[in-house]
Design a protein around this motif. Structure first.
Motif, PDB file in Angstrom:
ATOM      1  N   VAL A 170      26.127  53.576-108.090  1.00  9.92           N
ATOM      2  CA  VAL A 170      25.645  52.195-108.101  1.00  9.92           C
ATOM      3  C   VAL A 170      26.367  51.376-109.167  1.00  9.92           C
ATOM      4  O   VAL A 170      26.741  50.221-108.940  1.00  9.92           O
ATOM      5  N   CYS A 171      26.595  51.971-110.326  1.00  4.81           N
ATOM      6  CA  CYS A 171      27.233  51.236-111.417  1.00  4.81           C
ATOM      7  C   CYS A 171      28.693  50.925-111.097  1.00  4.81           C
ATOM      8  O   CYS A 171      29.198  49.852-111.445  1.00  4.81           O
ATOM      9  N   VAL A 172      29.386  51.834-110.433  1.00  4.50           N
ATOM     10  CA  VAL A 172      30.770  51.572-110.031  1.00  4.50           C
ATOM     11  C   VAL A 172      30.821  50.432-109.015  1.00  4.50           C
ATOM     12  O   VAL A 172      31.677  49.535-109.112  1.00  4.50           O
ATOM     13  N   LEU A 173      29.920  50.453-108.046  1.00  4.64           N
ATOM     14  CA  LEU A 173      29.878  49.352-107.075  1.00  4.64           C
ATOM     15  C   LEU A 173      29.564  48.028-107.774  1.00  4.64           C
ATOM     16  O   LEU A 173      30.171  46.988-107.472  1.00  4.64           O
ATOM     17  N   GLY A 174      28.634  48.066-108.716  1.00  6.02           N
ATOM     18  CA  GLY A 174      28.319  46.853-109.461  1.00  6.02           C
ATOM     19  C   GLY A 174      29.490  46.366-110.291  1.00  6.02           C
ATOM     20  O   GLY A 174      29.737  45.159-110.405  1.00  6.02           O
ATOM     21  N   ALA A 175      30.261  47.299-110.870  1.00  6.34           N
ATOM     22  CA  ALA A 175      31.426  46.911-111.666  1.00  6.34           C
ATOM     23  C   ALA A 175      32.487  46.244-110.806  1.00  6.34           C
ATOM     24  O   ALA A 175      33.133  45.272-111.228  1.00  6.34           O
ATOM     25  N   VAL A 176      32.684  46.745-109.584  1.00  2.00           N
ATOM     26  CA  VAL A 176      33.660  46.125-108.675  1.00  2.00           C
ATOM     27  C   VAL A 176      33.222  44.707-108.326  1.00  2.00           C
ATOM     28  O   VAL A 176      34.034  43.768-108.321  1.00  2.00           O
ATOM     29  N   VAL A 177      31.930  44.536-108.045  1.00  4.42           N
ATOM     30  CA  VAL A 177      31.426  43.185-107.736  1.00  4.42           C
ATOM     31  C   VAL A 177      31.598  42.265-108.931  1.00  4.42           C
ATOM     32  O   VAL A 177      32.024  41.106-108.796  1.00  4.42           O
ATOM     33  N   MET A 178      31.291  42.755-110.123  1.00  8.48           N
ATOM     34  CA  MET A 178      31.435  41.939-111.328  1.00  8.48           C
ATOM     35  C   MET A 178      32.881  41.506-111.542  1.00  8.48           C
ATOM     36  O   MET A 178      33.156  40.356-111.893  1.00  8.48           O
ATOM     37  N   GLU A 179      33.825  42.417-111.329  1.00  6.94           N
ATOM     38  CA  GLU A 179      35.231  42.086-111.539  1.00  6.94           C
ATOM     39  C   GLU A 179      35.728  41.088-110.499  1.00  6.94           C
ATOM     40  O   GLU A 179      36.504  40.181-110.806  1.00  6.94           O
ATOM     41  N   LEU A 180      35.267  41.222-109.252  1.00  6.04           N
ATOM     42  CA  LEU A 180      35.661  40.260-108.223  1.00  6.04           C
ATOM     43  C   LEU A 180      35.111  38.873-108.530  1.00  6.04           C
ATOM     44  O   LEU A 180      35.797  37.864-108.343  1.00  6.04           O
ATOM     45  N   VAL A 181      33.875  38.816-109.017  1.00  7.61           N
ATOM     46  CA  VAL A 181      33.293  37.525-109.390  1.00  7.61           C
ATOM     47  C   VAL A 181      34.036  36.928-110.575  1.00  7.61           C
ATOM     48  O   VAL A 181      34.328  35.723-110.608  1.00  7.61           O
ATOM     49  N   ARG A 182      34.388  37.767-111.565  1.00  4.46           N
ATOM     50  CA  ARG A 182      35.106  37.272-112.735  1.00  4.46           C
ATOM     51  C   ARG A 182      36.488  36.752-112.374  1.00  4.46           C
ATOM     52  O   ARG A 182      36.955  35.738-112.914  1.00  4.46           O
ATOM     53  N   SER A 183      37.186  37.465-111.473  1.00  4.05           N
ATOM     54  CA  SER A 183      38.555  37.071-111.138  1.00  4.05           C
ATOM     55  C   SER A 183      38.616  35.734-110.416  1.00  4.05           C
ATOM     56  O   SER A 183      39.605  35.014-110.525  1.00  4.05           O
ATOM     57  N   ARG A 184      37.563  35.404-109.683  1.00  2.05           N
ATOM     58  CA  ARG A 184      37.557  34.113-109.003  1.00  2.05           C
ATOM     59  C   ARG A 184      37.348  32.957-109.973  1.00  2.05           C
ATOM     60  O   ARG A 184      37.852  31.864-109.755  1.00  2.05           O
ATOM     61  N   GLY A 185      36.591  33.190-111.034  1.00  2.00           N
ATOM     62  CA  GLY A 185      36.444  32.184-112.081  1.00  2.00           C
ATOM     63  C   GLY A 185      35.719  30.929-111.649  1.00  2.00           C
ATOM     64  O   GLY A 185      35.943  29.861-112.210  1.00  2.00           O
TER      65      GLY A 185
END
Length: 304
Positions: free
Chosen positions: A65-80
């Motif tokens: 779950v934490c890995v999936l959450g980290a991927v979502v967080m990074e995708l949200v961050r990259s869009r800015g």
């Protein structure tokens, strides 16, 4: 103390956590994402709840779950985009709420079981947990130290890293995943609510006395191991939860090093040899005495 099996496992886990947390945390500090581990801890709570609910390993479910959450967080961050902070806040608090709900619905878990994951407990490091922590810690150490130059490049300047040909998006996702894995590695010893402190405090404490990235990483890992082992030992002696004990010791170390660093910096500055650069040269514009092509004459002068 070492005659007990649970203390042997707790100390081994403390050493692994002391290595992995600062090894990842130094990159998060470099990117000004010091609270990223705290958010991942909230998301990992959902994995713990799923582990209790489906009667499987809470550690491995938390990793997933934490890995999936980290991927979502990074995708949200990259869009800015401007709504990124709102989306991340919903993800963090939703993860905590979902985790607590699942634990409450589980027949095998009580408040005591959840407390051990939130704040850490040296009594809960089972042999299977130690094996999982060892495998995950080995992966984190191999990535964070083996790819130190590449990860430092993307943390320092992503645009420059792109120009040099580095796979920036992949490295960003890899760093986020390593941070997520570190959270699950540390949750049995430090706890999900305090794991971010062990990822950040040893790093900023080491920065008080070091100047290079490599030295800061090595010093922060040394401090991480020291406070983790001392915290586990102190929690056994005083019958205290291991997570708060480790974090408070880390903060004390930071305060001591900060007090030492200030006079050392002043002493180095006082004894630094003065460098004579010679007289400074500046442009002096004279009054318009003779009309030229530009109606002005510029000459060179010396300024003391």
């Amino acid at each position: 103390m070492l005659s007990y099996d649970f203390m042997q496992r707790a100390l081994i886990a403390a050493v692994l956590v002391g290595i992995t947390a600062p090894a990842v945390g130094i990159y998060l500090v470099q990117r000004r994402q010091a609270l990223m581990g705290d958010g991942m801890g909230h998301v990992a709570l959902t994995g713990v709840g799923l582990g209790f609910f489906f009667q499987t390993s809470p550690v491995w479910m938390a990793v997933l779950v934490c890995v999936l959450g980290a991927v979502v967080m990074e995708l949200v961050r990259s869009r800015g985009n401007q709504r990124g902070d709102i989306a991340l806040a919903m993800l963090f608090y939703g993860g905590m709420a979902c985790g607590k709900m699942l634990v409450s619905m589980s027949a095998q878990a009580g408040n005591g079981s959840l407390e051990s994951y939130l704040w850490g407990s040296i009594l809960t490091v089972a042999p299977s947990d130690l094996l999982t922590i060892t495998v995950l810690a080995a992966v984190v150490i191999a990535v964070t130290i083996g790819l130190r130059r590449q990860l430092f490049a993307i943390c320092q300047d992503e645009e420059f890293a792109k120009v040099t040909g580095l796979p920036v998006r992949f490295l960003n996702l890899l760093l986020a995943v390593m941070a997520a894995v570190t959270v699950t590695v540390a949750m049995r010893v430090v706890g999900l609510l305090l794991v971010s402190a062990l990822m950040v405090v040893p790093v900023v404490a080491a920065q008080q006395l070091t100047r290079s990235f490599a030295m800061t990483q090595a010093a922060s890992i040394g401090l991480g191991i020291t406070v983790a082992v001392a915290g586990v030992t102190g929690s056994y002696q005083a019958d205290l939860p291991s997570g708060p004990t480790i974090v408070l010791l880390a903060i004390v170390v930071f305060a001591v090093l900060s007090a030492i660093a200030a006079p050392l910096a002043r002493r180095r500055h006082r004894h630094r040899p003065a460098v004579d650069h010679g007289p400074e040269v500046c442009e002096v514009r004279l009054p318009d005495q003779q009309r030229g092509a530009d109606d002005s004459v510029t000459s060179r002068g010396l300024a003391q």
